[in-house]
Design a protein around this motif. Structure first.
Motif, PDB file in Angstrom:
ATOM      1  N   ILE A   1     -30.005 -23.489  10.525  1.00  0.00           N
ATOM      2  CA  ILE A   1     -30.362 -23.524   9.105  1.00  0.00           C
ATOM      3  C   ILE A   1     -29.740 -24.804   8.531  1.00  0.00           C
ATOM      4  O   ILE A   1     -28.519 -24.909   8.439  1.00  0.00           O
ATOM      5  CB  ILE A   1     -29.796 -22.293   8.343  1.00  0.00           C
TER       6      ILE A   1
ATOM      7  N   CYS B   1     -35.479 -11.647   6.489  1.00  0.00           N
ATOM      8  CA  CYS B   1     -34.434 -11.654   7.522  1.00  0.00           C
ATOM      9  C   CYS B   1     -34.969 -12.290   8.809  1.00  0.00           C
ATOM     10  O   CYS B   1     -34.266 -13.044   9.482  1.00  0.00           O
ATOM     11  CB  CYS B   1     -33.950 -10.238   7.829  1.00  0.00           C
TER      12      CYS B   1
ATOM     13  N   ARG C   1     -13.307 -21.552   7.456  1.00  0.00           N
ATOM     14  CA  ARG C   1     -13.921 -20.431   6.734  1.00  0.00           C
ATOM     15  C   ARG C   1     -13.095 -19.888   5.552  1.00  0.00           C
ATOM     16  O   ARG C   1     -13.677 -19.473   4.551  1.00  0.00           O
ATOM     17  CB  ARG C   1     -14.271 -19.306   7.705  1.00  0.00           C
TER      18      ARG C   1
ATOM     19  N   ILE D   1     -25.903 -24.627  10.004  1.00  0.00           N
ATOM     20  CA  ILE D   1     -25.272 -23.324  10.250  1.00  0.00           C
ATOM     21  C   ILE D   1     -26.300 -22.475  10.980  1.00  0.00           C
ATOM     22  O   ILE D   1     -27.468 -22.424  10.575  1.00  0.00           O
ATOM     23  CB  ILE D   1     -24.843 -22.685   8.920  1.00  0.00           C
ATOM     24  N   HIS D   2     -25.891 -21.853  12.075  1.00  0.00           N
ATOM     25  CA  HIS D   2     -26.853 -21.081  12.854  1.00  0.00           C
ATOM     26  C   HIS D   2     -26.857 -19.632  12.411  1.00  0.00           C
ATOM     27  O   HIS D   2     -25.795 -19.021  12.267  1.00  0.00           O
ATOM     28  CB  HIS D   2     -26.521 -21.180  14.344  1.00  0.00           C
TER      29      HIS D   2
ATOM     30  N   HIS E   1     -34.602 -13.336  -2.822  1.00  0.00           N
ATOM     31  CA  HIS E   1     -33.824 -14.578  -3.020  1.00  0.00           C
ATOM     32  C   HIS E   1     -34.707 -15.785  -3.338  1.00  0.00           C
ATOM     33  O   HIS E   1     -34.510 -16.887  -2.818  1.00  0.00           O
ATOM     34  CB  HIS E   1     -32.884 -14.853  -1.832  1.00  0.00           C
TER      35      HIS E   1
ATOM     36  N   THR F   1     -27.028 -15.784  12.846  1.00  0.00           N
ATOM     37  CA  THR F   1     -26.407 -15.041  13.937  1.00  0.00           C
ATOM     38  C   THR F   1     -27.357 -13.974  14.486  1.00  0.00           C
ATOM     39  O   THR F   1     -28.430 -13.739  13.943  1.00  0.00           O
ATOM     40  CB  THR F   1     -25.132 -14.359  13.418  1.00  0.00           C
TER      41      THR F   1
ATOM     42  N   ALA G   1     -25.201 -20.041   3.382  1.00  0.00           N
ATOM     43  CA  ALA G   1     -26.544 -20.317   3.916  1.00  0.00           C
ATOM     44  C   ALA G   1     -27.221 -18.965   4.157  1.00  0.00           C
ATOM     45  O   ALA G   1     -28.447 -18.848   4.163  1.00  0.00           O
ATOM     46  CB  ALA G   1     -26.454 -21.085   5.226  1.00  0.00           C
TER      47      ALA G   1
ATOM     48  N   CYS H   1     -35.040 -16.387   9.155  1.00  0.00           N
ATOM     49  CA  CYS H   1     -33.828 -17.097   9.566  1.00  0.00           C
ATOM     50  C   CYS H   1     -33.260 -16.557  10.872  1.00  0.00           C
ATOM     51  O   CYS H   1     -32.730 -17.319  11.674  1.00  0.00           O
ATOM     52  CB  CYS H   1     -32.752 -16.996   8.490  1.00  0.00           C
TER      53      CYS H   1
HETATM   54  C1  HEC Z   1     -31.885 -18.396   4.612  1.00  0.00           C
HETATM   55  C2  HEC Z   1     -31.532 -17.878   5.916  1.00  0.00           C
HETATM   56  C3  HEC Z   1     -31.110 -16.422   6.044  1.00  0.00           C
HETATM   57  C4  HEC Z   1     -31.781 -15.307   5.605  1.00  0.00           C
HETATM   58  C5  HEC Z   1     -33.083 -15.253   4.827  1.00  0.00           C
HETATM   59  C6  HEC Z   1     -31.022 -14.178   6.075  1.00  0.00           C
HETATM   60  N1  HEC Z   1     -29.911 -14.582   6.748  1.00  0.00           N
HETATM   61 FE1  HEC Z   1     -28.507 -13.397   7.571  1.00  0.00          FE
HETATM   62  N2  HEC Z   1     -27.397 -15.049   8.049  1.00  0.00           N
HETATM   63  C7  HEC Z   1     -27.821 -16.347   7.929  1.00  0.00           C
HETATM   64  C8  HEC Z   1     -26.804 -17.239   8.470  1.00  0.00           C
HETATM   65  C9  HEC Z   1     -26.899 -18.763   8.535  1.00  0.00           C
HETATM   66  C10 HEC Z   1     -25.752 -16.417   8.909  1.00  0.00           C
HETATM   67  C11 HEC Z   1     -24.445 -16.871   9.541  1.00  0.00           C
HETATM   68  C12 HEC Z   1     -23.461 -17.314   8.505  1.00  0.00           C
HETATM   69  C13 HEC Z   1     -22.171 -17.829   9.083  1.00  0.00           C
HETATM   70  O1  HEC Z   1     -22.102 -18.096  10.294  1.00  0.00           O
HETATM   71  O2  HEC Z   1     -21.220 -17.944   8.317  1.00  0.00           O
HETATM   72  C14 HEC Z   1     -26.158 -15.049   8.629  1.00  0.00           C
HETATM   73  C15 HEC Z   1     -25.374 -13.929   8.892  1.00  0.00           C
HETATM   74  C16 HEC Z   1     -25.783 -12.622   8.706  1.00  0.00           C
HETATM   75  C17 HEC Z   1     -24.970 -11.467   9.000  1.00  0.00           C
HETATM   76  C18 HEC Z   1     -23.568 -11.498   9.585  1.00  0.00           C
HETATM   77  C19 HEC Z   1     -23.672 -11.294  11.068  1.00  0.00           C
HETATM   78  C20 HEC Z   1     -22.454 -11.675  11.856  1.00  0.00           C
HETATM   79  O3  HEC Z   1     -22.473 -11.437  13.068  1.00  0.00           O
HETATM   80  O4  HEC Z   1     -21.493 -12.220  11.302  1.00  0.00           O
HETATM   81  C21 HEC Z   1     -25.731 -10.359   8.710  1.00  0.00           C
HETATM   82  C22 HEC Z   1     -25.326  -8.894   8.872  1.00  0.00           C
HETATM   83  C23 HEC Z   1     -26.994 -10.827   8.219  1.00  0.00           C
HETATM   84  N3  HEC Z   1     -26.994 -12.196   8.215  1.00  0.00           N
HETATM   85  C24 HEC Z   1     -28.026  -9.992   7.830  1.00  0.00           C
HETATM   86  C25 HEC Z   1     -29.190 -10.444   7.207  1.00  0.00           C
HETATM   87  C26 HEC Z   1     -30.195  -9.562   6.659  1.00  0.00           C
HETATM   88  C27 HEC Z   1     -30.181  -8.062   6.721  1.00  0.00           C
HETATM   89  C28 HEC Z   1     -31.139 -10.377   6.101  1.00  0.00           C
HETATM   90  C29 HEC Z   1     -32.396  -9.989   5.345  1.00  0.00           C
HETATM   91  C30 HEC Z   1     -32.215  -9.073   4.232  1.00  0.00           C
HETATM   92  C31 HEC Z   1     -30.713 -11.764   6.303  1.00  0.00           C
HETATM   93  N4  HEC Z   1     -29.536 -11.754   6.989  1.00  0.00           N
HETATM   94  C32 HEC Z   1     -31.401 -12.863   5.859  1.00  0.00           C
HETATM   95  C33 HEC Z   1     -28.999 -16.779   7.363  1.00  0.00           C
HETATM   96  C34 HEC Z   1     -29.934 -15.951   6.759  1.00  0.00           C
END
Ligand code: HEC
Ligand code: HEC
Ligand code: HEC
Length: 445
Positions: free
Chosen positions: A74, A56, A163, A81-82, A201, A84, A120, A59
């Motif tokens: 990313i 987590c 979306r 895609i950024h 993953h 968040t 992403a 990214c």
């Molecule tokens: C490979 C990159 C990547 C990894 C690894 C990753 N994320 Fe994310 N995450 C993203 C991206 C990019 C978005 C935004 C997607 C969008 O804007 O549609 C996101 C969105 C989210 C959101 C939604 C938040 C919102 O405000 O909408 C959550 C909750 C989240 N991630 C939790 C996690 C957790 C917990 C982990 C680890 C278990 C994790 N992410 C690992 C890339 C990643």
């Protein structure tokens, strides 16, 4: 008659649109009662390890930014895609998210307001995670320091910036249901499979994707893409010059292995994270991967030692230019027989010299290798400003012939140019001074 048909067609299209809209629509979930803080410390500690296994931080933390506050771009083949802000800030983060909203985002890729999220964010893998583990991750994130920071919106062309279209992607590619253990396998294998397929993953970078950006299930671990690096196959088709064993996978995933070296490029943060979690978790993944790779064929055993023992002199006069660059720039470290810290016996031990794709060697040569911030590890200077595209191509022609028994790479000069295009001009300078002055260049002291 024609009018009748047109009317029928128009009706069908409207029904399809309405059906799709119903499918794409997701409710907004009510905000959580604030502040969400009361968590059992052991649950938080468990969540910390799971967050490391899930990368987590990789990214969701921007370079030089606050932990988990998002904003990191990313890259995808469709646009940027950024990630968040996932700190508990109520306005810009997930402070108002209930556990239910968090679980829905991890399993279905939908945010609290009901918007579809881009894959992403690897929720196609996180969907496999159990309820208990998601609750622990939630506890961990909700106890981080809240940071006010708005991530930029995705930078995607129309219609990809719509979306609701993601509902169609999910219908095709998102499988519901958490990991189901295979009773025919050991507890350790199942633990490893659960972690690798779910939070870890691994397939995101090691499985090829189709044109819509989804992993091709029938080509599981046949080799994939990661930020313009090649993710080597992790199944029986692994081209690793030294066949992987459970012990060497464990070493590699946590730190460094004397037969394979250590993780570089986009794999480096994965292994840096795994070095901080319980050993049994990493051992379980090594068990699972060893089973996927299967026992190596007899001819592969001992092959690398034979290649390493060949003379360095160019086997063909056309390779002489590359040999001179190797002798001048690389041999001090790579022909030392593993005497220089973090180098392996010979470049013949690196999978990347045997693979079909030369990009990782190009990336390593142009960018060099540095340990993750605050960690000790491999250091190799980058040659982006010392070598032209043609020289790097000559060098790779030589390396391929000298250190592997695979057929020559083709079209190298173009591939070098393409990798160079993504490298910021300053990061490729020869860090000679930095190498010389690094005190703990010797492994272990
Ligand atoms: C490979 C990159 C990547 C990894 C690894 C990753 N994320 Fe994310 N995450 C993203 C991206 C990019 C978005 C935004 C997607 C969008 O804007 O549609 C996101 C969105 C989210 C959101 C939604 C938040 C919102 O405000 O909408 C959550 C909750 C989240 N991630 C939790 C996690 C957790 C917990 C982990 C680890 C278990 C994790 N992410 C690992 C890339 C990643
Ligand atoms: C962000 C992309 C990414 C993710 C996620 C990722 N890898 Fe990798 N992995 C790579 C890249 C790129 C390489 C090649 C590194 C190199 O050139 O040395 C690699 C190399 C490896 C290798 C060495 C293969 C060889 O033959 O040299 C192993 C083993 C490996 N990864 C296992 C894993 C496991 C297990 C996971 C999940 C826990 C994982 N990877 C997740 C990108 C990734
Ligand atoms: C100062 C010592 C040093 C010099 C000089 C050096 N390297 Fe390295 N190189 C390393 C170390 C250390 C590693 C990391 C080994 C590991 O742990 O995997 C490495 C790794 C590599 C890898 C493996 C990358 C991968 O994908 O895993 C390649 C290929 C490589 N070097 C090629 C070169 C070439 C070609 C040159 C000359 C242009 C060169 N190196 C110069 C120290 C050096």
């Amino acid at each position: 008659m024609l009018r009748w048909w047109l009317l029928a067609l128009a009706t069908l299209v409207l029904v399809a649109i309405a059906g799709f809209a119903a499918l794409a629509w997701q409710p907004s979930l009510p905000p959580a009662a604030l502040p969400v803080t009361a968590f059992d410390p052991s649950l938080v500690a468990r969540g910390r390890d799971l967050a490391l296994i899930g990368n987590c931080n990789t990214c969701h933390t921007q370079e030089g930014g606050k932990a988990y506050a998002g904003g990191k771009p990313i890259p995808t083949p469709f646009g940027t895609i950024h990630a968040t802000n996932v700190t508990p800030d109520p306005e810009t983060g997930i402070g108002q998210w209930s556990l239910t909203a968090f679980v829905r985002s991890m399993r279905e890729g939908v945010d609290r307001e009901g918007n579809h999220l881009y894959p992403a964010f690897p929720y196609d893998h996180y969907a496999r995670v159990t309820d208990e583990d998601l609750a622990a991750l939630y506890a961990f994130l909700m106890t981080r320091r809240a940071v006010r920071h708005e991530a930029p919106p995705p930078d995607l062309p129309f219609p990809l910036n719509q979306r609701p279209l993601l509902a169609g992607w999910k219908l095709l590619f998102l499988k519901a249901g958490s990991y189901r253990p295979d009773p025919a396998r050991s507890v350790e294998w199942n633990r490893g499979a659960y972690l690798a397929e779910g939070l870890g993953h691994c397939g995101a970078c090691h499985t090829p994707r189709n044109r819509l950006g989804a992993e091709i299930a029938s080509e599981h671990y046949n080799g994939g893409e990661a930020e313009n690096w090649w993710g080597p196959p992790l199944n029986a088709s692994s081209p690793a010059s030294v066949p992987w064993t459970e012990a060497s996978l464990f070493n590699y995933l946590r730190d460094w292995d004397p037969k394979h070296g250590g993780a570089v490029g986009p794999m480096a943060p994965v292994s840096h994270n795994l070095s901080q979690v319980g050993e049994s978790e990493v051992r379980a993944m090594a068990t699972y991967l060893t089973a996927l790779m299967g026992p190596p064929s007899g001819e592969r055993l001992g092959r690398t030692e034979a290649i390493a023992a060949r003379p360095d002199a160019a086997p063909d006069p056309r390779l002489a230019a590359g040999e001179r660059i190797y002798a001048g720039a690389c041999a001090t470290c790579h022909a030392s027989g593993g005497q220089v810290p973090y180098t392996v016996n010979s470049l013949a031990y690196h999978t990347t010299l045997f693979g079909p794709d030369p990009r990782n060697v190009i990336q390593a040569v142009l960018r060099g290798i540095r340990p993750p911030e605050g960690a000790a590890g491999a250091i190799m200077p980058g040659y982006a400003e010392m070598l032209t595209d043609g020289q790097v191509a000559d060098l790779l022609d030589y390396l391929r012939a000298r250190f592997s028994d695979a057929p020559p790479w083709t079209d190298l000069e173009r591939k070098v140019r393409e990798v160079r295009e993504d490298i910021p001009p300053t990061s490729g300078s020869l860090g000679g001074a930095q190498v010389e002055s690094t005190p703990d260049l010797r492994r272990g002291g």
